[in-house]
Design a protein around this motif. Structure first.
Motif, PDB file in Angstrom:
ATOM      1  N   SER A  65       3.570   5.022   1.221  1.00  0.00           N
ATOM      2  CA  SER A  65       3.616   5.722   2.637  1.00  0.00           C
ATOM      3  C   SER A  65       2.728   5.100   3.601  1.00  0.00           C
ATOM      4  CB  SER A  65       2.792   6.939   2.420  1.00  0.00           C
ATOM      5  OG  SER A  65       1.586   6.711   1.853  1.00  0.00           O
ATOM      6  N   ALA A  66       1.882   3.979   3.123  1.00  0.00           N
ATOM      7  CA  ALA A  66       0.940   2.926   3.888  1.00  0.00           C
ATOM      8  C   ALA A  66       1.851   1.916   4.469  1.00  0.00           C
ATOM      9  CB  ALA A  66      -0.196   2.810   3.398  1.00  0.00           C
ATOM     10  N   ASP A  67       3.043   1.821   4.199  1.00  0.00           N
ATOM     11  CA  ASP A  67       3.986   0.524   4.803  1.00  0.00           C
ATOM     12  C   ASP A  67       3.311  -0.591   3.882  1.00  0.00           C
ATOM     13  OD1 ASP A  67       5.736   2.133   6.485  1.00  0.00           O
ATOM     14  OD2 ASP A  67       3.588   2.240   7.761  1.00  0.00           O
ATOM     15  N   ILE A  68       3.032  -0.501   2.839  1.00  0.00           N
ATOM     16  CA  ILE A  68       2.695  -1.754   1.878  1.00  0.00           C
ATOM     17  C   ILE A  68       3.991  -2.317   1.526  1.00  0.00           C
ATOM     18  CG2 ILE A  68       1.574  -2.766  -0.152  1.00  0.00           C
ATOM     19  CD1 ILE A  68      -0.435  -1.787   2.335  1.00  0.00           C
ATOM     20  N   GLU A  69       4.356  -3.733   1.687  1.00  0.00           N
ATOM     21  CA  GLU A  69       5.733  -4.351   1.146  1.00  0.00           C
ATOM     22  C   GLU A  69       5.703  -4.633  -0.046  1.00  0.00           C
ATOM     23  OE1 GLU A  69       6.310  -8.303   2.979  1.00  0.00           O
ATOM     24  OE2 GLU A  69       7.823  -7.311   4.092  1.00  0.00           O
ATOM     25  N   GLU A  70       4.580  -4.990  -0.836  1.00  0.00           N
ATOM     26  CA  GLU A  70       4.736  -5.631  -2.068  1.00  0.00           C
ATOM     27  C   GLU A  70       3.510  -5.086  -2.846  1.00  0.00           C
ATOM     28  OE1 GLU A  70       6.535  -9.683  -4.065  1.00  0.00           O
ATOM     29  OE2 GLU A  70       5.319  -9.766  -2.153  1.00  0.00           O
ATOM     30  N   VAL A  71       3.432  -4.924  -4.049  1.00  0.00           N
ATOM     31  CA  VAL A  71       2.432  -4.253  -4.833  1.00  0.00           C
ATOM     32  C   VAL A  71       2.420  -5.172  -6.212  1.00  0.00           C
ATOM     33  CG1 VAL A  71       1.280  -2.562  -6.119  1.00  0.00           C
ATOM     34  CG2 VAL A  71       2.296  -2.267  -4.083  1.00  0.00           C
ATOM     35  N   PHE A  72       1.202  -5.878  -6.346  1.00  0.00           N
ATOM     36  CA  PHE A  72       1.279  -6.296  -7.538  1.00  0.00           C
ATOM     37  C   PHE A  72       0.115  -5.582  -8.937  1.00  0.00           C
ATOM     38  CE2 PHE A  72       2.126  -9.842  -4.955  1.00  0.00           C
ATOM     39  CZ  PHE A  72       3.167 -10.639  -5.558  1.00  0.00           C
ATOM     40  N   VAL A  73       1.014  -5.061  -9.749  1.00  0.00           N
ATOM     41  CA  VAL A  73       0.272  -4.385 -10.584  1.00  0.00           C
ATOM     42  C   VAL A  73      -0.299  -5.117 -11.802  1.00  0.00           C
ATOM     43  CG1 VAL A  73       0.328  -2.314 -12.491  1.00  0.00           C
ATOM     44  CG2 VAL A  73       1.773  -2.293 -10.182  1.00  0.00           C
ATOM     45  N   PHE A  74      -1.798  -5.153 -11.890  1.00  0.00           N
ATOM     46  CA  PHE A  74      -2.309  -5.949 -13.043  1.00  0.00           C
ATOM     47  C   PHE A  74      -2.534  -5.110 -13.989  1.00  0.00           C
ATOM     48  CE2 PHE A  74      -5.923  -7.855 -15.385  1.00  0.00           C
ATOM     49  CZ  PHE A  74      -5.425  -9.130 -15.459  1.00  0.00           C
ATOM     50  N   CYS A  75      -1.972  -5.550 -15.326  1.00  0.00           N
ATOM     51  CA  CYS A  75      -2.214  -4.886 -16.506  1.00  0.00           C
ATOM     52  C   CYS A  75      -2.765  -5.756 -17.524  1.00  0.00           C
ATOM     53  CB  CYS A  75      -0.730  -4.616 -17.034  1.00  0.00           C
ATOM     54  SG  CYS A  75       0.343  -3.692 -16.002  1.00  0.00           S
ATOM     55  N   CYS A  76      -3.659  -4.981 -18.244  1.00  0.00           N
ATOM     56  CA  CYS A  76      -4.355  -5.783 -19.201  1.00  0.00           C
ATOM     57  C   CYS A  76      -4.323  -4.929 -20.702  1.00  0.00           C
ATOM     58  CB  CYS A  76      -5.846  -6.125 -19.067  1.00  0.00           C
ATOM     59  SG  CYS A  76      -6.674  -7.145 -20.256  1.00  0.00           S
ATOM     60  N   SER A  77      -5.257  -4.153 -20.942  1.00  0.00           N
ATOM     61  CA  SER A  77      -5.052  -3.204 -22.158  1.00  0.00           C
ATOM     62  C   SER A  77      -3.883  -2.267 -22.056  1.00  0.00           C
ATOM     63  CB  SER A  77      -6.621  -2.651 -22.429  1.00  0.00           C
ATOM     64  OG  SER A  77      -6.667  -2.423 -23.659  1.00  0.00           O
ATOM     65  N   HIS A  78      -3.343  -2.038 -23.181  1.00  0.00           N
ATOM     66  CA  HIS A  78      -2.006  -1.147 -23.036  1.00  0.00           C
ATOM     67  C   HIS A  78      -1.191  -1.571 -22.311  1.00  0.00           C
ATOM     68  CE1 HIS A  78      -4.398   1.277 -25.662  1.00  0.00           C
ATOM     69  NE2 HIS A  78      -5.370   1.591 -24.912  1.00  0.00           N
ATOM     70  N   SER A  79      -0.880  -2.941 -21.838  1.00  0.00           N
ATOM     71  CA  SER A  79      -0.250  -3.419 -20.831  1.00  0.00           C
ATOM     72  C   SER A  79       1.278  -3.154 -21.299  1.00  0.00           C
ATOM     73  CB  SER A  79      -0.186  -4.739 -20.822  1.00  0.00           C
ATOM     74  OG  SER A  79      -0.097  -5.425 -21.957  1.00  0.00           O
TER      75      SER A  79
END
Length: 711
Positions: A65-79
């Motif tokens: 909703s805030a017009d972010i174009e690209e999100v990188f989701v960083f996963c570690c535990s339980h990735s």
């Protein structure tokens, strides 16, 4: 002509800057703490349900909703669980909104995660840094514009932190969100952050600031009424700074404080304060409870159940999904959400609770203030208060869960068993070795390292004698986790259970004590509530009054629905008054408004029924006004508040003004002298201001005659 051209260009640039700017974001799907154990030994925190929706969905919905174009989701535990969830969701198929995952099994802190992201070279410009347990509806446009303007003028302005005026009860040492008391020193003009400290125990009631520091920064204000939203707008240099400093692990304790103390590098951090928008982070069980209530009460709109889950909404904050089976004799109370496919048996009472999908709740069950996740079974005759029950939990008939209990996945509570306050039960035994670094959320990385049975075990299906119970429940399953002596003393601080009455009194009294600021040679430090003169100050004052009234109303409604004692409500309102710097008359007006609005919202089909509603509420709760009506002027303020209600938010009261006024008089809330003085003050007013005085002429005449007879 040239000057006019330049002016137009300047206006055009400003308009362009204020437009939404597509930008990238880093979402940390690990919180790197242990506060949600043992639940997070089996499931990542970002996938835990918050009002029946995984936490990460709130964060992603806000970023979209805030017009972010690209999100990188960083996963570690339980990735694997996180990646699997995202792959099966709709987030990977949204137009103009790209969600990509970065996986690692070797990171044990936020610092490690940011160093890895820097190595991947996926961020080249300014970016949003946020954790996947953040709930917000704020617009980023203005904050991004401010950050961009500062960067234009000063390359050392590397970060803008979003902050928010704390809700009033957060001013006390025990905050509404269960976090430590936070101190910030912020330049009131530039909004630059100079000091940040969230370890309240280190202060021991005092805070020492250097004289030279204050002399060099005369416009600094010291705040302990600001909430850190953990939403940061960062320049690319932030990632390189983490790479250059491997001792930076924690975002606040190491990175922020490290930059503020570094006089050589010269990097600067600024703040952006939000007021009407919402932003908070689920940091512990208490904040989980508080934010859940905010969602149900629609402070987070449009991130609310009827929008996110397409639930039907009913009066008094009741949300109901499809295919819910409810007995006619069952009672669903206010601020309750019931998930898809759940069933509720005969004579069961549920209030202030979240029920997940597929739950089976028997007959004669009492549930108050609980969070019940998916596929939970609660048999007949159980009583549950302020507890968390994870997926697959079974509570057998007659069992009792006292406030603060946490039952992890698939735990079974035996028949007639009493689970004591603040008990934590899991099918996984408690680790013998606790993680030495408090940054770690889970060091197991999908494996149970260093976990062996403890003395709190289950044998032959029964819980051990660590239960405070007269009988051991048959067929129980689970390990009882013990807490250290230090944690045991403050287990109430991070629980979904209400703060004990003794603690409320203690904390409210502490709120009356001014922060002792020890300064060398006692230089003057501007107070955070000092306002600059001008219209902006007046607007801020009006905003504060509106927020104060909303907070009092929320407190009053919670008291009504949870049947809280009057003394405790008065303590909370006093805390609100101190936080917002309001007078007694403001408290009286806000409480009176809350009562009148409740009467108006209570179902009625005629004017007579509305008067009856008002009479019932005033009779039951009118004594709350007494501590704040210290004189005739305060009572006149209440009458004037009623005039305002009749003309604006409660016009249905307008023809009933004199009847309600007489009701307040008969209830000894408003005295005869207050009514007569109010009428006298209106003598020289415009005709439009005399509407309710004229309506009350006979009543006023009767009071005058009664007064003369007494004389």
């Amino acid at each position: 002509m040239v000057a006019k051209k330049d002016a137009k260009q300047e206006v055009a640039v400003t308009a362009e800057d204020l437009a939404p700017v597509p930008i990238k974001a880093i979402l940390l799907a690990d919180s790197f703490t242990t506060k949600f154990r043992p639940i997070t030994l089996e499931c990542p925190k970002v996938l835990l349900p918050l009002v029946n929706t995984p936490m990460i969905d709130y964060t992603l919905a806000w970023l979209e909703s805030a017009d972010i174009e690209e999100v990188f989701v960083f996963c570690c535990s339980h990735s694997k669980q996180i990646i699997s969830y995202l792959n099966s969701s709709n987030w990977l198929n949204q137009p103009h909104f790209s969600v990509k995952t970065i996986e690692s099994h070797n990171c044990i802190s936020a610092g490690d995660a940011l160093r890895l992201i820097y190595e991947r070279n996926v961020i080249t410009g300014d970016f949003i840094l946020v954790s996947g347990d953040t709930v917000s509806n704020m617009s980023l446009t203005q904050a991004l514009h401010e950050h961009k303007e500062r960067r234009r003028k000063d390359n050392f302005a590397v970060m803008t932190m979003v902050v928010k005026q704390s809700k009033p009860s957060q001013v006390t040492r025990q905050t509404r969100l269960g976090t430590d008391e936070l101190f910030m020193a912020i330049d009131s003009t530039t909004k630059q952050l100079y000091y940040y400290e969230d370890k309240a125990d280190e202060f021991k009631g005092s805070l020492t600031l250097d004289k030279s520091f204050l002399a060099e920064n005369p416009s600094i204000c010291l705040h302990n009424d600001v909430q850190d939203c953990y939403i940061d707008i960062c320049s690319p240099e932030v990632l390189s700074l983490f790479t250059d400093n491997f001792d930076y692990q924690h975002l606040r304790r190491h990175f922020v404080k490290g930059l503020l103390l570094d006089d050589i590098m010269g990097y600067k951090i600024f703040t952006h304060e939000i007021r009407s928008d919402y932003a908070a982070r689920v940091d512990n069980f208490r904040s989980y409870d508080s934010i859940s209530k905010d969602i149900i009460q629609r402070w987070t709109y449009p991130l609310v159940p009827d929008v996110l889950l397409s639930m039907s909404t009913e009066r008094n904050g009741i949300y109901r999904a499809s295919e819910v089976s409810q007995s006619r004799s069952a009672e669903i109370g206010p601020f309750t959400c019931i998930g898809k496919g759940s069933s509720v048996g005969d004579n069961t009472i549920i209030s202030n609770s979240i029920i997940g999908d597929g739950c089976k709740i028997g007959s004669d069950v009492s549930i108050d203030g609980c969070y019940i996740w998916r596929n939970v079974t609660i048999e007949d005759g159980c009583k549950l208060k302020h507890s968390i029950l994870c997926d697959g939990v079974v509570v057998k008939s007659g069992a009792v869960l006292e406030p603060g209990a946490v039952l992890s996945y698939n735990v079974v509570v035996g028949k007639d068993l009493v689970v004591p306050c603040y008990s934590i039960v899991s099918l996984l035994p408690q680790p013998v070795k606790q993680d030495s670094d408090e940054e770690l959320e889970y060091a197991d990385n999908d494996n149970n390292n260093s976990i062996i049975p403890t003395i709190n075990t289950v044998e032959n299906g029964d819980l051990s004698n660590n239960w405070v119970s007269s009988e051991i429940g048959e067929g129980s399953r689970g390990f009882v986790w013990s807490v250290s002596e230090v944690d045991h003393e403050e287990e109430w601080r991070h629980s979904v259970a209400p703060i004990p009455a003794s603690k409320i009194i203690e904390l409210t009294q502490a709120a009356y004590e001014d922060l002792e600021t020890v300064l060398q040679d006692d230089p003057l430090l501007p107070l955070p509530d000092e306002k600059e003169s001008g219209s902006e100050s007046d607007d801020d004052g009006r905003d504060e009054s509106v927020y104060f009234e909303k907070e009092v109303e929320a407190t009053f409604l919670r008291a009504v629905h949870e049947n809280i004692k009057e003394d405790h409500i008065i303590l909370e309102v006093n805390s609100l008054r101190l936080s917002y710097n309001m007078a007694l008359e403001n408290c009286a007006s806000a409480l009176f408004y809350s009562m009148m609005k409740l009467a108006l919202d209570t179902p009625h089909s005629s004017a007579a029924e509305l008067v009856k509603n008002t009479n019932n509420i005033v009779t039951r709760w009118g004594k709350l006004l007494k501590p704040y009506l210290q004189g005739i002027d305060d009572e006149i303020e209440v009458i004037m508040k009623f005039e305002e209600i009749c003309m604006e938010s409660g016009k249905e009261y307008a023809p009933l003004f004199v009847r309600i006024l007489q009701l307040l008089y008969d209830s000894d809330i408003i005295q005869e002298e207050a009514v007569l003085n109010w009428a006298k003050e209106k003598e020289d007013a415009d005709e439009s201001d005399k509407v309710f005085v004229k309506q009350s002429e006979k009543f006023i005449q009767w009071l005058n005659e009664a007064s003369e007879e007494e004389d």
